[in-house]
Enzyme design. Sequence first.
Site, PDB file in Angstrom:
ATOM      1  N   SER A 156       0.770  10.053   0.647  1.00  0.00           N
ATOM      2  CA  SER A 156       1.955  10.120  -0.212  1.00  0.00           C
ATOM      3  C   SER A 156       2.986  11.090   0.363  1.00  0.00           C
ATOM      4  O   SER A 156       4.191  10.919   0.175  1.00  0.00           O
ATOM      5  CB  SER A 156       1.553  10.558  -1.629  1.00  0.00           C
ATOM      6  OG  SER A 156       0.738   9.577  -2.248  1.00  0.00           O
TER       7      SER A 156
ATOM      8  N   LEU B  80       2.173   4.354   9.313  1.00  0.00           N
ATOM      9  CA  LEU B  80       2.694   5.636   8.859  1.00  0.00           C
ATOM     10  C   LEU B  80       1.565   6.566   8.418  1.00  0.00           C
ATOM     11  O   LEU B  80       1.543   7.750   8.757  1.00  0.00           O
ATOM     12  CB  LEU B  80       3.672   5.412   7.701  1.00  0.00           C
ATOM     13  CG  LEU B  80       4.214   6.656   6.993  1.00  0.00           C
ATOM     14  CD1 LEU B  80       4.990   7.542   7.974  1.00  0.00           C
ATOM     15  CD2 LEU B  80       5.118   6.254   5.827  1.00  0.00           C
ATOM     16  N   THR B  81       0.595   6.036   7.685  1.00  0.00           N
ATOM     17  CA  THR B  81      -0.441   6.848   7.049  1.00  0.00           C
ATOM     18  C   THR B  81      -1.362   7.544   8.052  1.00  0.00           C
ATOM     19  O   THR B  81      -1.822   6.939   9.022  1.00  0.00           O
ATOM     20  CB  THR B  81      -1.287   5.982   6.101  1.00  0.00           C
ATOM     21  OG1 THR B  81      -0.428   5.358   5.146  1.00  0.00           O
ATOM     22  CG2 THR B  81      -2.321   6.816   5.368  1.00  0.00           C
TER      23      THR B  81
ATOM     24  N   GLU C 143       1.765   6.762  -8.974  1.00  0.00           N
ATOM     25  CA  GLU C 143       2.337   8.085  -9.256  1.00  0.00           C
ATOM     26  C   GLU C 143       3.619   8.307  -8.456  1.00  0.00           C
ATOM     27  O   GLU C 143       4.617   8.834  -8.975  1.00  0.00           O
ATOM     28  CB  GLU C 143       1.306   9.179  -8.953  1.00  0.00           C
ATOM     29  CG  GLU C 143       0.104   9.198  -9.890  1.00  0.00           C
ATOM     30  CD  GLU C 143      -0.913   8.094  -9.625  1.00  0.00           C
ATOM     31  OE1 GLU C 143      -1.748   7.824 -10.517  1.00  0.00           O
ATOM     32  OE2 GLU C 143      -0.868   7.490  -8.530  1.00  0.00           O
TER      33      GLU C 143
ATOM     34  N   ALA D   7      -1.199  12.676   5.930  1.00  0.00           N
ATOM     35  CA  ALA D   7       0.129  12.130   5.607  1.00  0.00           C
ATOM     36  C   ALA D   7      -0.049  10.803   4.886  1.00  0.00           C
ATOM     37  O   ALA D   7      -0.032   9.735   5.503  1.00  0.00           O
ATOM     38  CB  ALA D   7       0.961  11.953   6.866  1.00  0.00           C
TER      39      ALA D   7
ATOM     40  N   GLU E 121       1.517   1.134  -0.210  1.00  0.00           N
ATOM     41  CA  GLU E 121       2.987   1.113  -0.285  1.00  0.00           C
ATOM     42  C   GLU E 121       3.518   2.118  -1.323  1.00  0.00           C
ATOM     43  O   GLU E 121       4.570   1.921  -1.923  1.00  0.00           O
ATOM     44  CB  GLU E 121       3.517  -0.294  -0.611  1.00  0.00           C
ATOM     45  CG  GLU E 121       3.118  -1.371   0.353  1.00  0.00           C
ATOM     46  CD  GLU E 121       3.586  -1.108   1.769  1.00  0.00           C
ATOM     47  OE1 GLU E 121       4.646  -0.475   1.935  1.00  0.00           O
ATOM     48  OE2 GLU E 121       2.895  -1.502   2.701  1.00  0.00           O
TER      49      GLU E 121
ATOM     50  N   ARG F 249     -16.579 -22.476 -21.668  1.00  0.00           N
ATOM     51  CA  ARG F 249     -17.715 -21.683 -22.115  1.00  0.00           C
ATOM     52  C   ARG F 249     -17.946 -21.849 -23.620  1.00  0.00           C
ATOM     53  O   ARG F 249     -17.062 -21.596 -24.431  1.00  0.00           O
ATOM     54  CB  ARG F 249     -17.472 -20.211 -21.790  1.00  0.00           C
ATOM     55  CG  ARG F 249     -18.502 -19.235 -22.338  1.00  0.00           C
ATOM     56  CD  ARG F 249     -19.864 -19.426 -21.726  1.00  0.00           C
ATOM     57  NE  ARG F 249     -20.742 -18.314 -22.068  1.00  0.00           N
ATOM     58  CZ  ARG F 249     -22.066 -18.329 -21.912  1.00  0.00           C
ATOM     59  NH1 ARG F 249     -22.654 -19.402 -21.403  1.00  0.00           N
ATOM     60  NH2 ARG F 249     -22.787 -17.280 -22.234  1.00  0.00           N
TER      61      ARG F 249
ATOM     62  N   ASP G 267      10.829   0.493   0.484  1.00  0.00           N
ATOM     63  CA  ASP G 267      11.532  -0.190  -0.611  1.00  0.00           C
ATOM     64  C   ASP G 267      11.298  -1.691  -0.526  1.00  0.00           C
ATOM     65  O   ASP G 267      10.984  -2.352  -1.517  1.00  0.00           O
ATOM     66  CB  ASP G 267      13.041   0.085  -0.542  1.00  0.00           C
ATOM     67  CG  ASP G 267      13.412   1.467  -1.077  1.00  0.00           C
ATOM     68  OD1 ASP G 267      12.563   2.101  -1.733  1.00  0.00           O
ATOM     69  OD2 ASP G 267      14.550   1.909  -0.816  1.00  0.00           O
TER      70      ASP G 267
END
Length: 383
Positions: free
Chosen positions: A132, A125-126, A367, A130, A363, A268, A240
């Site tokens: 977000s 898609l990205t 934000e 294009a 995905e 440690r 989704d």
Amino acid sequence: MQFNPCMKHKLIRSQARAFAETELAPIAAEIDRQRIFPRDVIARMRGLNYFGLQVPKEYGGAALDSISAAIVVEELSRVCAAVGLCVTVHNGVAVYPLLQFAGKSQKEKYLPPLAAGEVIGAFSLTEANAGSDAGSVETTAVKRGAEYVLNGTKIFVTNGGVCDVALIFALTSSPENKLQSSVFIVESRFPGFLRGELEDLCGMRANPVSSLFLEDCRVPAENLLGKLGDGMKIGLATLDNGRIGVAAQALGIAQGAMEAAVKYAKERQQFKKPIASQQTIQNYIADMATEILAARLLLYRACELKDAGAPFGCEASMAKLYCSSVASRVTSLAVQIHGGYGYSKEYDVERYFRDAKVTEIYEGTSEIQRVVIARAILTTPIL
């Protein structure tokens, strides 16, 4: 909601953990350093049905419930997030849309080899303009006889360097001459399908992320997924589902980082005693464990809603948002507990730290998840 795992889930976790510890743990650091896709391990994974996690048995899949599928991704990512990424993208955003939107002949053709792991899937898609803003796709598909001719460039395609089948989002014209987004099942053997160089990324370096170039790529008209103009509907439904997988991946990264930090803190010695005896370190570990458990419950709630056939988009975004933020916080604390050694590639937490960050980006960024959640709550409160 089941707060205690059932026997089936325990067995699936045990099997996936054993495979990850045996096959992935010995090579995870090296394939990250060298940017090597572990084809031999991927081949051995096929027998476990990890490439057909939720594919019906009639197509050769495992037909698992969503929690079981999330557990597999979680356990692989606990050891090697790059391989976990390959599996979750293949299942979550390449196979899932075919299960939901493909016609019978498309399912019969593509699902068996995908479920068997003989064919690796990708979701494309990205683009440069294009990300977000998924509605700004510029790749085009023009109908010519019995084919569509695709032109455009997809970027940051997970599994792009090895995929045999990619779901390509492209602009098509409606009968009213209105541009709309549609999805095509594109095989890498189709004329005009080209791959770019592998991306040299901060994390997930063993996953072959690349650009895909479509230069007069000829795709049979029968490879249209769904209907013309279904692109946005397919994309949103797929994202989704994909967010559940990324949440599981982030959860696995956090779990692996916490376990490494606990082990190191016990071993440690400083001021003649293990640093695990220091209250500050104990506070860090307590915060890690609490947030990981909260993240797991949020993830499994989204899984249960999905399997019940209820709307799960808001909960999937919540799980993705929270699990990815937990992964970033936990891996940062794990590095801090290791001190200077945590900044060294000799220790796994440095890799976990790098791998975790991208789970807040792909995905849908954190934000964007907040936008999705807020819109859902303002429309139909879930509580």
